[in-house]
Enzyme design. Structure first.
Site, PDB file in Angstrom:
ATOM      1  N   GLU A 165       5.438 -10.170  14.235  1.00 34.09           N
ATOM      2  CA  GLU A 165       4.838 -10.661  15.481  1.00 34.09           C
ATOM      3  C   GLU A 165       5.066 -12.161  15.648  1.00 34.09           C
ATOM      4  OE1 GLU A 165       0.537 -10.475  17.791  1.00 34.09           O
ATOM      5  OE2 GLU A 165       0.750  -9.630  15.788  1.00 34.09           O
TER       6      GLU A 165
ATOM      7  N   ARG B 220       0.818  -1.219   0.000  1.00 39.98           N
ATOM      8  CA  ARG B 220       0.000   0.000   0.000  1.00 39.98           C
ATOM      9  C   ARG B 220       0.847   1.263   0.000  1.00 39.98           C
ATOM     10  NH1 ARG B 220      -2.841  -3.481   3.496  1.00 39.98           N
ATOM     11  NH2 ARG B 220      -1.677  -2.516   5.189  1.00 39.98           N
TER      12      ARG B 220
END
Length: 176
Positions: free
Chosen positions: A99, A62
């Protein structure tokens, strides 16, 4: 004059996307409205503070949307930082932690010449791993990073600490 408040109002929260417990900040309403998209690009361009920019670097995927438009507006070149295996020429790679696991981004070795002024642009700053890796690659090439700009920053995730002493501007900051 573009308004960050107008942009903020257009950002949609999507609960439990892409997995339970996550509140995703959906920018597609900004992208699909010509006036809002133009305002977002103007605010990102303004973050450069009138400095001459040789290259605008966008982060997969993006970030490409915003960085390419900013590059066009500033009369600068556009440089993509891509996920591993997506660039066709000789690259530099940087692994970074996610993560759950690790990822790798790449930049063409000849994408930025030493001393060129660079603005790094992405849609979102979360934990800062991807942007931090991109900055390390730009440093390896000798780029002069004059700023790092995000449309959105999720400040509660502390991503700025991964960006060193670079000037960081976030158009919209969410604290929770």
């Amino acid at each position: 004059m573009p308004s960050a408040d107008t942009l903020r109002a257009a950002i949609r929260d999507v609960v439990d996307f892409p997995k339970p417990g996550i509140v995703f900040k959906d920018i597609t309403p900004v992208l699909s409205d010509g006036a809002l998209f133009r305002d977002a690009i103007t605010l990102i361009c303004d973050s450069a503070g009138g400095q001459k920019i040789d290259k605008v670097v966008g982060i997969d995927a993006r970030g490409f949307i915003f960085a390419a438009a900013v590059a066009d507006r500033l009369g600068a070149g556009f440089v993509p930082v891509r996920k591993k295996g997506k660039l066709p020429w000789k690259t530099r790679q940087k692994a970074y932690s996610l993560e759950y696991g690790e990822s790798v981004v790449e930049l063409h070795e000849d994408a930025v010449a030493p001393g060129e002024s660079v603005l790094l642009v992405d849609d979102l700053l979360a934990t800062g791993g991807t942007a931090g890796a991109a900055l390390e690659l730009l440093d390896q090439l000798g780029a002069k990073v004059v700023g790092v700009t995000f449309l959105i920053e999720l400040a509660f995730l502390g991503g700025r600490k991964m960006l060193g002493d670079h000037k960081v501007v976030s158009i919209l900051i969410f604290n929770d």
